[in-house]
Design a protein around this motif. Structure first.
Motif, PDB file in Angstrom:
ATOM      1  N   ALA A   1      55.815  51.120  67.645  1.00 13.25           N
ATOM      2  CA  ALA A   1      55.962  51.845  66.381  1.00 13.25           C
ATOM      3  C   ALA A   1      57.419  52.252  66.153  1.00 13.25           C
ATOM      4  O   ALA A   1      57.950  52.113  65.043  1.00 13.25           O
ATOM      5  CB  ALA A   1      55.054  53.074  66.372  1.00 13.25           C
ATOM      6  N   THR A   2      58.070  52.748  67.207  1.00 18.17           N
ATOM      7  CA  THR A   2      59.475  53.137  67.094  1.00 18.17           C
ATOM      8  C   THR A   2      60.345  51.932  66.763  1.00 18.17           C
ATOM      9  O   THR A   2      61.212  51.990  65.888  1.00 18.17           O
ATOM     10  CB  THR A   2      59.963  53.798  68.401  1.00 18.17           C
ATOM     11  OG1 THR A   2      59.173  54.966  68.628  1.00 18.17           O
ATOM     12  CG2 THR A   2      61.429  54.178  68.331  1.00 18.17           C
ATOM     13  N   SER A   3      60.101  50.812  67.449  1.00 14.97           N
ATOM     14  CA  SER A   3      60.870  49.590  67.195  1.00 14.97           C
ATOM     15  C   SER A   3      60.683  49.121  65.756  1.00 14.97           C
ATOM     16  O   SER A   3      61.639  48.707  65.092  1.00 14.97           O
ATOM     17  CB  SER A   3      60.447  48.484  68.169  1.00 14.97           C
ATOM     18  OG  SER A   3      60.732  48.860  69.493  1.00 14.97           O
ATOM     19  N   TYR A   4      59.450  49.195  65.260  1.00 14.11           N
ATOM     20  CA  TYR A   4      59.169  48.765  63.892  1.00 14.11           C
ATOM     21  C   TYR A   4      59.863  49.678  62.882  1.00 14.11           C
ATOM     22  O   TYR A   4      60.446  49.205  61.896  1.00 14.11           O
ATOM     23  CB  TYR A   4      57.655  48.728  63.650  1.00 14.11           C
ATOM     24  CG  TYR A   4      57.277  48.175  62.303  1.00 14.11           C
ATOM     25  CD1 TYR A   4      57.438  46.825  62.024  1.00 14.11           C
ATOM     26  CD2 TYR A   4      56.762  49.008  61.318  1.00 14.11           C
ATOM     27  CE1 TYR A   4      57.091  46.311  60.789  1.00 14.11           C
ATOM     28  CE2 TYR A   4      56.413  48.499  60.078  1.00 14.11           C
ATOM     29  CZ  TYR A   4      56.582  47.142  59.813  1.00 14.11           C
ATOM     30  OH  TYR A   4      56.252  46.631  58.590  1.00 14.11           O
ATOM     31  N   ARG A   5      59.827  50.975  63.135  1.00  9.53           N
ATOM     32  CA  ARG A   5      60.525  51.918  62.240  1.00  9.53           C
ATOM     33  C   ARG A   5      62.030  51.653  62.248  1.00  9.53           C
ATOM     34  O   ARG A   5      62.711  51.911  61.261  1.00  9.53           O
ATOM     35  CB  ARG A   5      60.239  53.360  62.653  1.00  9.53           C
ATOM     36  CG  ARG A   5      58.896  53.868  62.163  1.00  9.53           C
ATOM     37  CD  ARG A   5      58.758  55.381  62.296  1.00  9.53           C
ATOM     38  NE  ARG A   5      58.852  55.838  63.671  1.00  9.53           N
ATOM     39  CZ  ARG A   5      57.832  55.913  64.525  1.00  9.53           C
ATOM     40  NH1 ARG A   5      56.618  55.563  64.131  1.00  9.53           N
ATOM     41  NH2 ARG A   5      58.002  56.340  65.757  1.00  9.53           N
ATOM     42  N   ASN A   6      62.525  51.136  63.363  1.00  8.73           N
ATOM     43  CA  ASN A   6      63.951  50.803  63.472  1.00  8.73           C
ATOM     44  C   ASN A   6      64.238  49.392  62.947  1.00  8.73           C
ATOM     45  O   ASN A   6      65.279  48.818  63.247  1.00  8.73           O
ATOM     46  CB  ASN A   6      64.428  50.948  64.909  1.00  8.73           C
ATOM     47  CG  ASN A   6      64.492  52.388  65.347  1.00  8.73           C
ATOM     48  OD1 ASN A   6      64.690  53.292  64.533  1.00  8.73           O
ATOM     49  ND2 ASN A   6      64.300  52.637  66.633  1.00  8.73           N
ATOM     50  N   SER A  25      61.637  43.150  63.938  1.00  7.57           N
ATOM     51  CA  SER A  25      60.552  42.322  63.407  1.00  7.57           C
ATOM     52  C   SER A  25      59.312  42.402  64.302  1.00  7.57           C
ATOM     53  O   SER A  25      59.409  42.606  65.516  1.00  7.57           O
ATOM     54  CB  SER A  25      60.998  40.859  63.295  1.00  7.57           C
ATOM     55  OG  SER A  25      61.068  40.268  64.576  1.00  7.57           O
ATOM     56  N   LEU A  26      58.155  42.252  63.677  1.00  8.68           N
ATOM     57  CA  LEU A  26      56.905  42.246  64.434  1.00  8.68           C
ATOM     58  C   LEU A  26      56.875  41.097  65.431  1.00  8.68           C
ATOM     59  O   LEU A  26      56.341  41.233  66.531  1.00  8.68           O
ATOM     60  CB  LEU A  26      55.712  42.154  63.485  1.00  8.68           C
ATOM     61  CG  LEU A  26      55.466  43.380  62.611  1.00  8.68           C
ATOM     62  CD1 LEU A  26      54.322  43.102  61.642  1.00  8.68           C
ATOM     63  CD2 LEU A  26      55.184  44.607  63.450  1.00  8.68           C
ATOM     64  N   HIS A  27      57.455  39.969  65.063  1.00 15.19           N
ATOM     65  CA  HIS A  27      57.505  38.814  65.971  1.00 15.19           C
ATOM     66  C   HIS A  27      58.263  39.178  67.253  1.00 15.19           C
ATOM     67  O   HIS A  27      57.786  38.923  68.357  1.00 15.19           O
ATOM     68  CB  HIS A  27      58.155  37.622  65.269  1.00 15.19           C
ATOM     69  CG  HIS A  27      58.279  36.421  66.135  1.00 15.19           C
ATOM     70  ND1 HIS A  27      57.206  35.604  66.410  1.00 15.19           N
ATOM     71  CD2 HIS A  27      59.331  35.907  66.801  1.00 15.19           C
ATOM     72  CE1 HIS A  27      57.608  34.637  67.204  1.00 15.19           C
ATOM     73  NE2 HIS A  27      58.892  34.788  67.452  1.00 15.19           N
TER      74      HIS A  27
END
Length: 93
Positions: A69-74, A77-79
């Motif tokens: 979730a943190t990575s996505y907010r940053n 990419s989902l991939h």
């Protein structure tokens, strides 16, 4: 890749051994479903009915979910997140 054609003989799948062998060689139920044009649950039924032990699906831990979730907010990419967390990526990747 051309999808396999499913054959029925007296109401039974005659291709069970191919499906079971491919699963035992490492193919996932999802991949086999795509190849045989069947739902993943149908493949899992064939495997269970043939006495094959179903491999458990991978699940993320709470820490893994928080990290994703943190990575996505940053804006990652989902991939890339999926690859880093052990995902296989989209079919054919």
């Amino acid at each position: 890749m051309t999808p396999h054609q499913l054959h029925r003989v007296d109401g039974e799948l005659s291709d069970r051994t191919e499906i079971v062998a491919a699963n035992e060689a490492g193919s996932s139920a999802e991949k086999l479903g795509n190849e045989w044009q069947l739902a993943k649950d149908s493949i899992r039924y064939v495997l269970r009915d043939s006495g094959t032990t179903i491999r458990p699906q991978r699940r993320l831990t709470s820490d893994g979910i928080d990290h994703a979730a943190t990575s996505y907010r940053n804006r990652e990419s989902l991939h890339r997140i999926g690859k880093r967390l052990g995902g296989r990526g989209p079919p054919g990747s």
